[in-house]
Design a protein around this motif. Sequence first.
Motif, PDB file in Angstrom:
ATOM      1  N   ILE A  61      43.691  26.136  44.208  1.00 16.40           N
ATOM      2  CA  ILE A  61      44.757  26.716  43.392  1.00 16.40           C
ATOM      3  C   ILE A  61      44.159  27.385  42.139  1.00 16.40           C
ATOM      4  N   ALA A  62      43.195  26.754  41.534  1.00 17.94           N
ATOM      5  CA  ALA A  62      42.557  27.311  40.345  1.00 17.94           C
ATOM      6  C   ALA A  62      41.833  28.615  40.682  1.00 17.94           C
ATOM      7  N   THR A  63      41.207  28.651  41.845  1.00 13.14           N
ATOM      8  CA  THR A  63      40.516  29.863  42.277  1.00 13.14           C
ATOM      9  C   THR A  63      41.504  31.000  42.490  1.00 13.14           C
ATOM     10  N   VAL A  64      42.620  30.719  43.143  1.00 13.70           N
ATOM     11  CA  VAL A  64      43.642  31.741  43.384  1.00 13.70           C
ATOM     12  C   VAL A  64      44.214  32.238  42.057  1.00 13.70           C
ATOM     13  N   VAL A  65      44.485  31.333  41.129  1.00 15.56           N
ATOM     14  CA  VAL A  65      45.032  31.718  39.823  1.00 15.56           C
ATOM     15  C   VAL A  65      44.032  32.607  39.071  1.00 15.56           C
ATOM     16  N   VAL A  66      42.759  32.267  39.118  1.00 12.60           N
ATOM     17  CA  VAL A  66      41.733  33.059  38.437  1.00 12.60           C
ATOM     18  C   VAL A  66      41.641  34.440  39.059  1.00 12.60           C
ATOM     19  N   LEU A  67      41.689  34.519  40.392  1.00  9.78           N
ATOM     20  CA  LEU A  67      41.621  35.820  41.058  1.00  9.78           C
ATOM     21  C   LEU A  67      42.829  36.686  40.713  1.00  9.78           C
ATOM     22  N   VAL A  68      44.006  36.074  40.660  1.00  8.26           N
ATOM     23  CA  VAL A  68      45.218  36.827  40.304  1.00  8.26           C
ATOM     24  C   VAL A  68      45.110  37.331  38.863  1.00  8.26           C
ATOM     25  N   LEU A  69      44.637  36.500  37.972  1.00 10.19           N
ATOM     26  CA  LEU A  69      44.493  36.924  36.575  1.00 10.19           C
ATOM     27  C   LEU A  69      43.487  38.060  36.428  1.00 10.19           C
ATOM     28  N   ILE A  70      42.414  37.989  37.172  1.00  8.84           N
ATOM     29  CA  ILE A  70      41.420  39.079  37.130  1.00  8.84           C
ATOM     30  C   ILE A  70      42.016  40.366  37.669  1.00  8.84           C
ATOM     31  N   ALA A  71      42.763  40.262  38.784  1.00  6.75           N
ATOM     32  CA  ALA A  71      43.393  41.454  39.370  1.00  6.75           C
ATOM     33  C   ALA A  71      44.397  42.065  38.391  1.00  6.75           C
ATOM     34  N   VAL A  72      45.187  41.224  37.742  1.00  9.64           N
ATOM     35  CA  VAL A  72      46.180  41.723  36.781  1.00  9.64           C
ATOM     36  C   VAL A  72      45.475  42.363  35.586  1.00  9.64           C
ATOM     37  N   ALA A  73      44.369  41.801  35.166  1.00  9.12           N
ATOM     38  CA  ALA A  73      43.643  42.354  34.026  1.00  9.12           C
ATOM     39  C   ALA A  73      43.018  43.700  34.359  1.00  9.12           C
TER      40      ALA A  73
END
Length: 94
Positions: A5-17
């Motif tokens: 879950i932490a990995t998915v959240v980090v990837l989503v945040l990077i994509a949004v950034a």
Amino acid sequence: MFLGIATVVVLVLIAVALLPSKKRDRDTNQSSSVINPFQTQERQVNLREQQLQEESEAIASEYQRRSNEAWLDDLSDKASTLLKAPAKPATRKS
């Protein structure tokens, strides 16, 4: 599970950034290709100011050159006058 879950959240945040920055880059490229008449006029004003600055510097340097030339002529006249004056003999008392 928490690691996934932490990995998915980090990837989503990077994509949004990253996505908004790409959109801003496209907007900047599009706006730079549009010719703004105010910028053209501003460039003309800046060019005219630059020309005036160069002309004033040329006039000032010419004035300085003539002033130096006149000063040197006057100085050489005074020096030649002083050198031509008869020298008084130095008297020594012993």
